[in-house]
Design a protein around this motif. Structure first.
Motif, PDB file in Angstrom:
ATOM      1  N   ALA A  65      34.219 -47.390   5.764  1.00 57.99           N
ATOM      2  CA  ALA A  65      32.835 -47.317   5.309  1.00 57.99           C
ATOM      3  C   ALA A  65      32.726 -47.871   3.901  1.00 57.99           C
ATOM      4  N   SER A  66      31.779 -48.776   3.713  1.00 62.34           N
ATOM      5  CA  SER A  66      31.441 -49.239   2.378  1.00 62.34           C
ATOM      6  C   SER A  66      30.303 -48.389   1.854  1.00 62.34           C
ATOM      7  N   LEU A  67      30.430 -47.923   0.611  1.00 62.87           N
ATOM      8  CA  LEU A  67      29.391 -47.083   0.014  1.00 62.87           C
ATOM      9  C   LEU A  67      28.400 -47.885  -0.813  1.00 62.87           C
ATOM     10  N   ARG A  68      28.604 -49.185  -0.932  1.00 66.45           N
ATOM     11  CA  ARG A  68      27.726 -49.988  -1.788  1.00 66.45           C
ATOM     12  C   ARG A  68      27.134 -51.194  -1.073  1.00 66.45           C
ATOM     13  N   ARG A  69      28.002 -52.070  -0.580  1.00 65.94           N
ATOM     14  CA  ARG A  69      27.542 -53.376  -0.106  1.00 65.94           C
ATOM     15  C   ARG A  69      28.024 -53.640   1.322  1.00 65.94           C
ATOM     16  N   ARG A 102      39.197 -50.507  12.668  1.00 65.14           N
ATOM     17  CA  ARG A 102      38.562 -50.953  13.902  1.00 65.14           C
ATOM     18  C   ARG A 102      37.057 -51.089  13.791  1.00 65.14           C
ATOM     19  N   GLN A 103      36.474 -50.625  12.686  1.00 64.15           N
ATOM     20  CA  GLN A 103      35.038 -50.743  12.497  1.00 64.15           C
ATOM     21  C   GLN A 103      34.741 -50.502  11.024  1.00 64.15           C
ATOM     22  N   ILE A 104      33.732 -51.201  10.498  1.00 66.47           N
ATOM     23  CA  ILE A 104      33.293 -50.966   9.125  1.00 66.47           C
ATOM     24  C   ILE A 104      31.792 -50.679   9.147  1.00 66.47           C
ATOM     25  N   LEU A 105      31.428 -49.524   8.579  1.00 67.28           N
ATOM     26  CA  LEU A 105      30.033 -49.112   8.468  1.00 67.28           C
ATOM     27  C   LEU A 105      29.571 -49.286   7.020  1.00 67.28           C
ATOM     28  N   VAL A 106      28.279 -49.364   6.818  1.00 66.58           N
ATOM     29  CA  VAL A 106      27.713 -49.556   5.484  1.00 66.58           C
ATOM     30  C   VAL A 106      26.764 -48.399   5.201  1.00 66.58           C
ATOM     31  N   THR A 162      24.306 -40.890   0.050  1.00 66.02           N
ATOM     32  CA  THR A 162      25.059 -42.144  -0.034  1.00 66.02           C
ATOM     33  C   THR A 162      26.236 -42.049  -1.000  1.00 66.02           C
ATOM     34  N   SER A 163      26.343 -41.001  -1.799  1.00 62.87           N
ATOM     35  CA  SER A 163      27.497 -40.842  -2.699  1.00 62.87           C
ATOM     36  C   SER A 163      28.658 -40.241  -1.935  1.00 62.87           C
ATOM     37  N   ALA A 164      29.861 -40.398  -2.478  1.00 58.79           N
ATOM     38  CA  ALA A 164      31.044 -39.817  -1.832  1.00 58.79           C
ATOM     39  C   ALA A 164      30.950 -38.296  -1.744  1.00 58.79           C
ATOM     40  N   PRO A 165      30.636 -37.563  -2.843  1.00 59.72           N
ATOM     41  CA  PRO A 165      30.513 -36.105  -2.706  1.00 59.72           C
ATOM     42  C   PRO A 165      29.429 -35.714  -1.698  1.00 59.72           C
ATOM     43  N   GLY A 166      28.296 -36.413  -1.732  1.00 59.72           N
ATOM     44  CA  GLY A 166      27.211 -36.080  -0.817  1.00 59.72           C
ATOM     45  C   GLY A 166      27.577 -36.294   0.632  1.00 59.72           C
ATOM     46  N   LEU A 167      28.241 -37.404   0.938  1.00 63.82           N
ATOM     47  CA  LEU A 167      28.650 -37.691   2.309  1.00 63.82           C
ATOM     48  C   LEU A 167      29.675 -36.671   2.800  1.00 63.82           C
ATOM     49  N   LEU A 168      30.664 -36.366   1.980  1.00 68.05           N
ATOM     50  CA  LEU A 168      31.687 -35.401   2.393  1.00 68.05           C
ATOM     51  C   LEU A 168      31.063 -34.040   2.702  1.00 68.05           C
ATOM     52  N   VAL A 169      30.230 -33.553   1.792  1.00 64.79           N
ATOM     53  CA  VAL A 169      29.680 -32.210   1.960  1.00 64.79           C
ATOM     54  C   VAL A 169      28.697 -32.155   3.133  1.00 64.79           C
ATOM     55  N   GLU A 170      27.855 -33.172   3.304  1.00 57.82           N
ATOM     56  CA  GLU A 170      26.918 -33.162   4.425  1.00 57.82           C
ATOM     57  C   GLU A 170      27.656 -33.234   5.755  1.00 57.82           C
ATOM     58  N   ALA A 171      28.714 -34.050   5.852  1.00 61.07           N
ATOM     59  CA  ALA A 171      29.483 -34.105   7.094  1.00 61.07           C
ATOM     60  C   ALA A 171      30.168 -32.769   7.371  1.00 61.07           C
ATOM     61  N   LEU A 172      30.701 -32.150   6.335  1.00 61.86           N
ATOM     62  CA  LEU A 172      31.335 -30.838   6.525  1.00 61.86           C
ATOM     63  C   LEU A 172      30.308 -29.784   6.923  1.00 61.86           C
ATOM     64  N   ARG A 173      29.113 -29.860   6.347  1.00 60.03           N
ATOM     65  CA  ARG A 173      28.053 -28.916   6.726  1.00 60.03           C
ATOM     66  C   ARG A 173      27.711 -29.074   8.209  1.00 60.03           C
ATOM     67  N   ARG A 174      27.583 -30.306   8.649  1.00 59.32           N
ATOM     68  CA  ARG A 174      27.243 -30.545  10.051  1.00 59.32           C
ATOM     69  C   ARG A 174      28.356 -30.077  10.983  1.00 59.32           C
TER      70      ARG A 174
END
Length: 492
Positions: A65-69, A102-106, A162-174
């Motif tokens: 996953a790219s967090l910017r571009r 095997r895959q790159i997400l943005v 879209t930030s690293a802390p935000g993505l980690l915590v939201e995925a863990l919450r889900r």
């Protein structure tokens, strides 16, 4: 559709026999890891180890996953996410095709798709190489910066971060809500105590949303700290052309690296992991001593060479090291000022130093001093200031370390020794350049102003004469004599 003139699954079989190709069918790989921050380092380091592992255990493919571009995704998707790793040394170049990604997400385009991938039960590890600044923290304290623009934006829309802390915590919450066991977080960036630091940053972010979520992150989420080491310069157009000529097909974004690679991993994976240890990684209970050794010896020396080398007109690390004064400076800095701060019984620190000197000399690598000089305000606390504080506490001199710090100050003024502008890439670049302009070339005013940047130096160092005086002396020398002459003085 793949092109016969482009690297792809279709063209793999036609590559020259000297090119190493995946020892497995990439189409049979199943994802087990999501990696945030698909840059050159990850593709030359962790993804290579996973490429080895997939030959015997196909359940550990990577969703990047790219967090910017979108540029990495756009470059690799037409070639089935395959790419070339070119390993360069004085003996020549060895080419290898890697298929573990095997895959790159943005993330900015579609955070929901990335979050869904992170919530798949088969994903048991989320690893990161987002650079020091990607953790949205205060480098001087190691805590989350709640005023960081990305953090503030995520708190306004926490379900689509879209930030690293935000993505980690939201995925863990889900995952928690869906009763899916949490993944292990594996940071692979140069942060001191990167495991505990990232765990704390996640918990602090979660606490801004929900106390129960914060307790869950603190208690139930495993974080495996790491130490990673491999020099990976930015890929140039000349590199891309040379690699395409050797392959016989185009690769839109290969990576270039050195033969040396090291990966030390804390063995904290309650839901399972690949057999990293069978493929070159060192599994340990506590990575912190290795991390400290690398940050202080390799990264501190690298930054010293970058700032002082750039100021003297040297374009690459190997070119800088060809100057005997620079080699002597970093060797003495490691021996006399850094190694005494490391307590690692049984580790040959002198041998590690000598290996670093040899790696810095590698003429095939062409690692640009300008590239290493990026983001210095984020790097200095990790690479220099822990060593400095240990030396000061022991009443020991810091002259060479102070020169490295002063060289950063001289660099971020934004003009070189000939008056030409320096393209300073740093989150604080505008502020640092304004400080330099206001000080007007006065070393005492300049040093005092830069040492007052608390995000870098904290609150303790700017009032300590044992720190302020050698930094100011070194800065005065750089301003009056220039980098090359100053280094020569220090090396004699």
């Amino acid at each position: 559709m793949s092109s016969p003139d482009r690297l792809s699954l279709e063209t793999l079989s036609g590559l020259p026999e000297t090119v190493q190709t995946p020892a497995y069918d990439p189409r049979s790989v199943r994802p087990g890891i999501v990696h945030l921050g698909v840059g050159a380092f990850h593709r030359a380091h962790q993804a290579v180890t996973l490429d080895d592992i997939l030959a015997t255990d196909p359940q550990w493919g990577i969703v990047g996953a790219s967090l910017r571009r979108a540029d990495m995704r756009d470059a690799l998707a037409p070639q089935d996410d395959l790419y070339t790793v070119a390993v360069r040394s004085g003996e020549g170049t060895a080419l290898r095709i890697v298929g573990s990604i095997r895959q790159i997400l943005v993330a900015p385009e579609d955070p929901e798709t990335l979050l869904k991938a992170m919530c798949e039960p088969a994903i048991r590890i989320v690893s990161l190489t987002v650079t020091e600044k990607g953790y949205c923290h205060d480098p001087a304290t190691g805590d989350l910066n709640p005023d960081h623009p990305d953090v503030k934006a995520d708190l306004q829309n926490p379900r689509a971060p879209t930030s690293a802390p935000g993505l980690l915590v939201e995925a863990l919450r889900r995952r928690r809500e869906a009763k899916i066991v949490p993944f292990t977080v594996m940071p692979c960036d140069n942060l001191p105590a990167n495991g505990p630091t990232v765990h704390r940053i996640m918990a602090q972010y979660a606490a801004l949303l929900d106390d129960g979520l914060a307790r869950f992150v603190e208690r139930d989420v495993a974080v495996a700290g790491t130490m990673v080491d491999r020099i990976v310069p930015a890929t140039t157009d000349a590199d891309t052309a040379e690699i395409a000529a050797a392959l016989g097909v185009a690769d839109a974004w290969p990576v270039v690296t050195e033969p040396f690679t090291q990966w030390v991993i804390e063995d904290r994976f309650p839901t399972g992991r690949p057999d990293f240890g069978a493929f070159g990684a060192e599994m340990v209970a506590d990575v912190e001593p290795y991390e400290r050794m690398k940050l202080r010896m390799l990264n501190g020396s690298h930054s010293t060479l970058a700032y002082l080398g750039y100021l003297a007109g040297y374009q690459t690390v190997s070119e800088t090291m060809a100057d005997p004064a620079y080699e002597r400076l970093v060797s003495d800095m490691m021996t006399d000022e850094i190694m005494p701060t490391l307590e690692m019984p049984g580790t040959d620190l002198g041998g590690y130093r000598d290996a670093l000197i040899a790696r810095f000399h590698n003429p095939a690598l062409k690692h640009r001093t300008w590239q290493i000089a990026m983001d210095g305000s984020q790097k200095l606390p990790q690479r220099f200031l822990g060593t400095v504080r240990d030396r000061l506490a022991a009443g020991q001199p810091i002259d060479r370390l102070a020169l490295g710090i002063a060289a950063w100050m001289r660099y971020v003024i934004g003009t070189d020794e000939n008056g030409a502008p320096i393209d300073v890439k740093d989150p604080l670049a505008d502020r640092l350049k304004a400080i330099g302009a206001e000080a007007g070339g006065d070393p005492q005013r300049l040093a005092a102003a830069y040492l007052g940047v608390a995000e870098v130096f904290g609150r303790d160092l700017s009032g300590d004469p044992a720190f302020v005086e050698p930094v100011t002396r070194a800065l005065a020398a750089l301003l009056s004599k220039g980098a090359a002459a100053t280094v020569k003085d220090f090396a004699t």
